[in-house]
Design a protein around this motif. Structure first.
Motif, PDB file in Angstrom:
ATOM      1  N   PRO A  52     -21.715 -15.792  50.603  1.00 15.16           N
ATOM      2  CA  PRO A  52     -21.756 -14.427  51.147  1.00 15.16           C
ATOM      3  C   PRO A  52     -20.566 -14.101  52.070  1.00 15.16           C
ATOM      4  N   TYR A  53     -20.031 -15.106  52.763  1.00 13.50           N
ATOM      5  CA  TYR A  53     -18.852 -14.848  53.608  1.00 13.50           C
ATOM      6  C   TYR A  53     -17.664 -14.425  52.747  1.00 13.50           C
ATOM      7  N   LEU A  54     -17.490 -15.131  51.629  1.00 12.14           N
ATOM      8  CA  LEU A  54     -16.361 -14.802  50.750  1.00 12.14           C
ATOM      9  C   LEU A  54     -16.536 -13.397  50.166  1.00 12.14           C
ATOM     10  N   LEU A  55     -17.762 -13.065  49.804  1.00 13.43           N
ATOM     11  CA  LEU A  55     -18.003 -11.718  49.260  1.00 13.43           C
ATOM     12  C   LEU A  55     -17.654 -10.653  50.295  1.00 13.43           C
ATOM     13  N   ARG A  56     -17.974 -10.933  51.555  1.00 19.02           N
ATOM     14  CA  ARG A  56     -17.624  -9.956  52.604  1.00 19.02           C
ATOM     15  C   ARG A  56     -16.111  -9.880  52.800  1.00 19.02           C
ATOM     16  N   GLN A  57     -15.429 -11.021  52.634  1.00 20.99           N
ATOM     17  CA  GLN A  57     -13.959 -10.974  52.719  1.00 20.99           C
ATOM     18  C   GLN A  57     -13.404 -10.114  51.582  1.00 20.99           C
ATOM     19  N   ILE A  58     -13.964 -10.294  50.384  1.00 24.70           N
ATOM     20  CA  ILE A  58     -13.497  -9.496  49.231  1.00 24.70           C
ATOM     21  C   ILE A  58     -13.791  -8.009  49.479  1.00 24.70           C
ATOM     22  N   PRO A 100      -9.127  -6.575  47.098  1.00 26.35           N
ATOM     23  CA  PRO A 100      -7.919  -6.922  46.328  1.00 26.35           C
ATOM     24  C   PRO A 100      -7.958  -6.315  44.929  1.00 26.35           C
ATOM     25  N   ASP A 101      -6.777  -6.100  44.354  1.00 26.70           N
ATOM     26  CA  ASP A 101      -6.707  -5.663  42.950  1.00 26.70           C
ATOM     27  C   ASP A 101      -6.840  -6.873  42.034  1.00 26.70           C
ATOM     28  N   VAL A 102      -6.397  -8.029  42.545  1.00 25.36           N
ATOM     29  CA  VAL A 102      -6.351  -9.241  41.718  1.00 25.36           C
ATOM     30  C   VAL A 102      -6.980 -10.397  42.488  1.00 25.36           C
ATOM     31  N   ILE A 103      -7.866 -11.150  41.817  1.00 23.33           N
ATOM     32  CA  ILE A 103      -8.403 -12.386  42.401  1.00 23.33           C
ATOM     33  C   ILE A 103      -8.001 -13.545  41.503  1.00 23.33           C
ATOM     34  N   VAL A 104      -7.342 -14.528  42.096  1.00 29.01           N
ATOM     35  CA  VAL A 104      -6.935 -15.717  41.343  1.00 29.01           C
ATOM     36  C   VAL A 104      -7.816 -16.888  41.787  1.00 29.01           C
ATOM     37  N   CYS A 105      -8.563 -17.442  40.841  1.00 29.25           N
ATOM     38  CA  CYS A 105      -9.430 -18.594  41.138  1.00 29.25           C
ATOM     39  C   CYS A 105      -8.638 -19.865  40.858  1.00 29.25           C
ATOM     40  N   LEU A 106      -8.573 -20.725  41.881  1.00 28.35           N
ATOM     41  CA  LEU A 106      -7.803 -21.963  41.750  1.00 28.35           C
ATOM     42  C   LEU A 106      -8.769 -23.116  41.487  1.00 28.35           C
ATOM     43  N   GLY A 107      -8.793 -23.562  40.254  1.00 28.86           N
ATOM     44  CA  GLY A 107      -9.632 -24.713  39.913  1.00 28.86           C
ATOM     45  C   GLY A 107     -11.001 -24.320  39.408  1.00 28.86           C
ATOM     46  N   ILE A 124     -16.981 -17.829  41.094  1.00 29.46           N
ATOM     47  CA  ILE A 124     -16.575 -16.412  41.093  1.00 29.46           C
ATOM     48  C   ILE A 124     -16.940 -15.761  39.760  1.00 29.46           C
ATOM     49  N   PHE A 125     -16.619 -16.415  38.661  1.00 31.04           N
ATOM     50  CA  PHE A 125     -16.883 -15.812  37.349  1.00 31.04           C
ATOM     51  C   PHE A 125     -18.383 -15.585  37.166  1.00 31.04           C
ATOM     52  N   GLU A 126     -19.188 -16.572  37.541  1.00 29.51           N
ATOM     53  CA  GLU A 126     -20.638 -16.385  37.377  1.00 29.51           C
ATOM     54  C   GLU A 126     -21.123 -15.210  38.215  1.00 29.51           C
ATOM     55  N   HIS A 127     -20.629 -15.115  39.443  1.00 34.03           N
ATOM     56  CA  HIS A 127     -21.093 -14.016  40.296  1.00 34.03           C
ATOM     57  C   HIS A 127     -20.719 -12.657  39.697  1.00 34.03           C
ATOM     58  N   PHE A 128     -19.513 -12.555  39.172  1.00 37.76           N
ATOM     59  CA  PHE A 128     -19.053 -11.257  38.652  1.00 37.76           C
ATOM     60  C   PHE A 128     -19.328 -11.097  37.144  1.00 37.76           C
ATOM     61  N   GLU A 129     -20.201 -11.965  36.641  1.00 39.84           N
ATOM     62  CA  GLU A 129     -20.669 -11.896  35.253  1.00 39.84           C
ATOM     63  C   GLU A 129     -19.515 -11.912  34.235  1.00 39.84           C
ATOM     64  N   ILE A 130     -18.634 -12.896  34.453  1.00 42.06           N
ATOM     65  CA  ILE A 130     -17.542 -13.139  33.511  1.00 42.06           C
ATOM     66  C   ILE A 130     -17.865 -14.471  32.840  1.00 42.06           C
ATOM     67  N   HIS A 183      -9.445 -10.834  33.240  1.00 42.99           N
ATOM     68  CA  HIS A 183     -10.711 -10.091  33.045  1.00 42.99           C
ATOM     69  C   HIS A 183     -10.719  -8.944  34.049  1.00 42.99           C
ATOM     70  N   VAL A 184     -10.699  -7.737  33.551  1.00 41.68           N
ATOM     71  CA  VAL A 184     -10.739  -6.576  34.459  1.00 41.68           C
ATOM     72  C   VAL A 184     -12.183  -6.106  34.554  1.00 41.68           C
ATOM     73  N   LYS A 185     -12.707  -6.056  35.798  1.00 41.40           N
ATOM     74  CA  LYS A 185     -14.112  -5.693  35.984  1.00 41.40           C
ATOM     75  C   LYS A 185     -14.238  -4.589  37.037  1.00 41.40           C
ATOM     76  N   ASN A 186     -15.150  -3.652  36.785  1.00 47.61           N
ATOM     77  CA  ASN A 186     -15.501  -2.684  37.831  1.00 47.61           C
ATOM     78  C   ASN A 186     -16.581  -3.338  38.678  1.00 47.61           C
ATOM     79  N   THR A 187     -16.261  -3.647  39.918  1.00 45.83           N
ATOM     80  CA  THR A 187     -17.202  -4.360  40.782  1.00 45.83           C
ATOM     81  C   THR A 187     -17.670  -3.424  41.901  1.00 45.83           C
ATOM     82  N   ASP A 188     -18.599  -3.910  42.718  1.00 46.72           N
ATOM     83  CA  ASP A 188     -19.033  -3.130  43.886  1.00 46.72           C
ATOM     84  C   ASP A 188     -17.871  -2.901  44.854  1.00 46.72           C
TER      85      ASP A 188
END
Ligand code: URA
Length: 201
Positions: free
Chosen positions: A105-111, A116-123, A130-136, A149-154
């Protein structure tokens, strides 16, 4: 007055939601530009990060910083860098599910704040969470890295990309080329500001 992000970082620094706060030396909430276009998300602080309270400052971090500068033409201060976990797991073991659930939840609040326009997941740990949370769809990092993957998120429209963790390139040099090619793709997602004469004066 403190910004929303600064207040959140204070909150993270007093977190007791899991036992990692008992073994860590320092909280590593994340750092960078509050208005960053691009956010990098790693797994968890390592030894050096735990010592300094800053993300990606060890050898993997030096490679990440070089990639940001050379492949994206940005400085570290232009981007935002964070991790799924804000405390180092003992001996750098993998994050446990209940630790991720407590910390995410802390990371979600940071987002939400940075937008950001772009999120890069390292590893793989970062990508899976991240992908599971954003249904990717995510099966494994080798198959799913390097795809946009371009997604319309909250939190607005976000382009998500996963790549190998920079630490992987340190022990498997072949990964370095792959990460570099993923960064070239990421470079194409960034909006460059139009330079004006005043930028040069
Ligand atoms: N590895 C990570 O995933 N995060 C860091 O901050 C450092 C190393």
């Amino acid at each position: 007055m403190k910004s929303e992000l600064e207040s959140l970082i204070d909150e993270i620094k007093s977190c007791r939601k899991c036992t990692l706060h008992l073994t860590k030396k320092n909280y590593v909430p994340g750092e960078g530009n509050e208005n960053a276009q691009i956010m990098f998300i790693g797994e968890a602080p390592g030894r050096e990060e735990d010592e300094q309270g800053r993300p990606f400052v060890g050898n993997a971090g030096k490679l990440l910083t070089a990639l940001i500068e050379r492949k994206l033409g940005l400085a570290r201060k232009d981007v935002y860098i964070a991790n799924i976990l804000k405390c180092r797991p003992p001996n750098n073991r993998d994050p446990m599910e209940h630790e991720v659930d407590a910390c995410f939840p802390y990371l979600l609040r940071q987002i939400e704040i940075i937008k950001p326009d772009v999120i890069v997941c390292l590893g793989r740990h970062s990508a899976k969470t991240i992908f599971e949370h954003f249904e990717i769809p995510f099966r494994n990092i080798s198959r799913d890295r390097g795809k946009v993957h371009v997604k319309n998120t909250d939190f607005g429209k976000i382009s998500f990309v996963a790549t190998y963790h920079p630490a992987a390139a340190l022990y498997k040099p072949a990964y370095r080329e792959i990460i570099e090619s993923d960064f070239e793709k990421i470079s194409g997602l960034i909006k460059r500001k139009n330079l004006t004469l005043s930028d040069f004066i």
